[in-house]
Design a protein around this motif. Sequence first.
Motif, short mmCIF file in Angstrom:
data_model
loop_
_atom_site.label_atom_id
_atom_site.label_comp_id
_atom_site.label_asym_id
_atom_site.label_seq_id
_atom_site.Cartn_x
_atom_site.Cartn_y
_atom_site.Cartn_z
N PRO A 109 -12.44 1.52 9.80
CA PRO A 109 -11.00 1.78 9.85
C PRO A 109 -10.24 1.02 8.77
N GLU A 110 -10.68 -0.23 8.49
CA GLU A 110 -10.01 -1.01 7.46
C GLU A 110 -10.11 -0.30 6.10
N ASN A 111 -11.29 0.24 5.82
CA ASN A 111 -11.52 0.93 4.55
C ASN A 111 -10.65 2.19 4.47
N ALA A 112 -10.63 2.96 5.56
CA ALA A 112 -9.84 4.20 5.57
C ALA A 112 -8.36 3.91 5.36
N THR A 113 -7.85 2.87 6.00
CA THR A 113 -6.43 2.52 5.88
C THR A 113 -6.09 2.15 4.44
N VAL A 114 -6.91 1.29 3.85
CA VAL A 114 -6.64 0.82 2.49
C VAL A 114 -6.81 1.96 1.49
N VAL A 115 -7.83 2.81 1.68
CA VAL A 115 -8.05 3.94 0.76
C VAL A 115 -6.89 4.93 0.86
N ASN A 116 -6.42 5.20 2.08
CA ASN A 116 -5.28 6.13 2.24
C ASN A 116 -4.03 5.57 1.58
N GLU A 117 -3.80 4.27 1.75
CA GLU A 117 -2.65 3.63 1.10
C GLU A 117 -2.78 3.73 -0.42
N LEU A 118 -3.99 3.49 -0.92
CA LEU A 118 -4.21 3.54 -2.36
C LEU A 118 -3.98 4.96 -2.89
N LYS A 119 -4.47 5.97 -2.16
CA LYS A 119 -4.26 7.36 -2.60
C LYS A 119 -2.77 7.70 -2.64
N GLU A 120 -2.06 7.27 -1.61
CA GLU A 120 -0.62 7.55 -1.56
C GLU A 120 0.11 6.88 -2.73
N ARG A 121 -0.25 5.62 -3.01
CA ARG A 121 0.40 4.91 -4.11
C ARG A 121 0.04 5.52 -5.47
N VAL A 122 -1.17 6.01 -5.62
CA VAL A 122 -1.57 6.68 -6.87
C VAL A 122 -0.75 7.95 -7.06
N GLN A 123 -0.58 8.71 -5.98
CA GLN A 123 0.20 9.94 -6.07
C GLN A 123 1.66 9.64 -6.43
N GLN A 124 2.22 8.62 -5.80
CA GLN A 124 3.61 8.27 -6.06
C GLN A 124 3.79 7.82 -7.51
N ALA A 125 2.89 6.94 -7.97
CA ALA A 125 2.99 6.45 -9.35
C ALA A 125 2.80 7.61 -10.32
N GLY A 126 1.88 8.51 -10.02
CA GLY A 126 1.65 9.67 -10.88
C GLY A 126 2.84 10.60 -10.89
N PHE A 127 3.44 10.82 -9.73
CA PHE A 127 4.62 11.69 -9.67
C PHE A 127 5.76 11.11 -10.50
N LYS A 128 6.01 9.81 -10.31
CA LYS A 128 7.11 9.18 -11.04
C LYS A 128 6.84 9.21 -12.54
N ALA A 129 5.60 8.91 -12.95
CA ALA A 129 5.26 8.93 -14.37
C ALA A 129 5.40 10.34 -14.94
N GLY A 130 4.97 11.33 -14.16
CA GLY A 130 5.10 12.72 -14.61
C GLY A 130 6.55 13.15 -14.73
N TYR A 131 7.36 12.72 -13.77
CA TYR A 131 8.79 13.03 -13.79
C TYR A 131 9.44 12.41 -15.03
N SER A 132 9.09 11.15 -15.31
CA SER A 132 9.64 10.47 -16.48
C SER A 132 9.18 11.14 -17.78
N GLU A 133 7.91 11.53 -17.80
CA GLU A 133 7.38 12.21 -18.99
C GLU A 133 8.10 13.53 -19.21
N CYS A 134 8.35 14.26 -18.13
CA CYS A 134 9.06 15.53 -18.22
C CYS A 134 10.47 15.31 -18.76
N LEU A 135 11.17 14.28 -18.28
CA LEU A 135 12.51 13.96 -18.76
C LEU A 135 12.50 13.65 -20.25
N SER A 136 11.47 12.92 -20.69
CA SER A 136 11.41 12.56 -22.11
C SER A 136 11.21 13.79 -22.99
#
Length: 198
Positions: A109-136
């Motif tokens: 369970p500890e692994n699943a929780t941390v991996v899910n958190e990591l996936k969510e943070r990767v998606q958020q960082a990727g979305f924001k970076a993509g949004y910024s790239e699109c604006l540029s």
Amino acid sequence: MFCVRQELTNLKAANAALMKKKVAAEAAAKEAEARVSKVLEDADVDRTKLNKVVEELKTARATEAEARARQAEEVRDGLTTSLNQLTTDHDYMRDHGIAHIVATILYAPENATVVNELKERVQQAGFKAGYSECLSHVNPFYKSIFTDERSGFHGVDTEALYAAAVDAYNNLSISSIEDIDKCLEAEDYVDRLRLLFN
């Protein structure tokens, strides 16, 4: 991908450690088998000599010789039992033990929780970076400047959140792994692993 690659690297390292232990167990089994073979050979030689003494002397020495032969046979039986146990333990580790250990890590369970958190943070960082790239790319074509105010991550430091998630993953402690480590440190580690996984 970084998460998956990191997890794969960790699993490979764990698998390599288990393979080393497996190789060591196989080497120990082979060494024990060689010792059993030598003891059996010696026991057979001893038995032949002792039978001659019994026939020639028919005295107290014959009784002593029979006792030594019984002792050699008990040693042989003990070594045979040990070899059989090593073989059984080796088979268990190959067929079940390693798979149980890997599953314990993957499905903790500890692994699943941390991996899910990591996936969510990767998606958020990727979305924001993509949004910024699109604006540029869009802003040079328009007189007005578009901003990320409409983005769901306006003012959110997604990179810091991602870095924190990576740090949490790298410092992950899985309680069931500590139980496995305790088992592996014991001399009867296979029996303890069987009890742990059953």
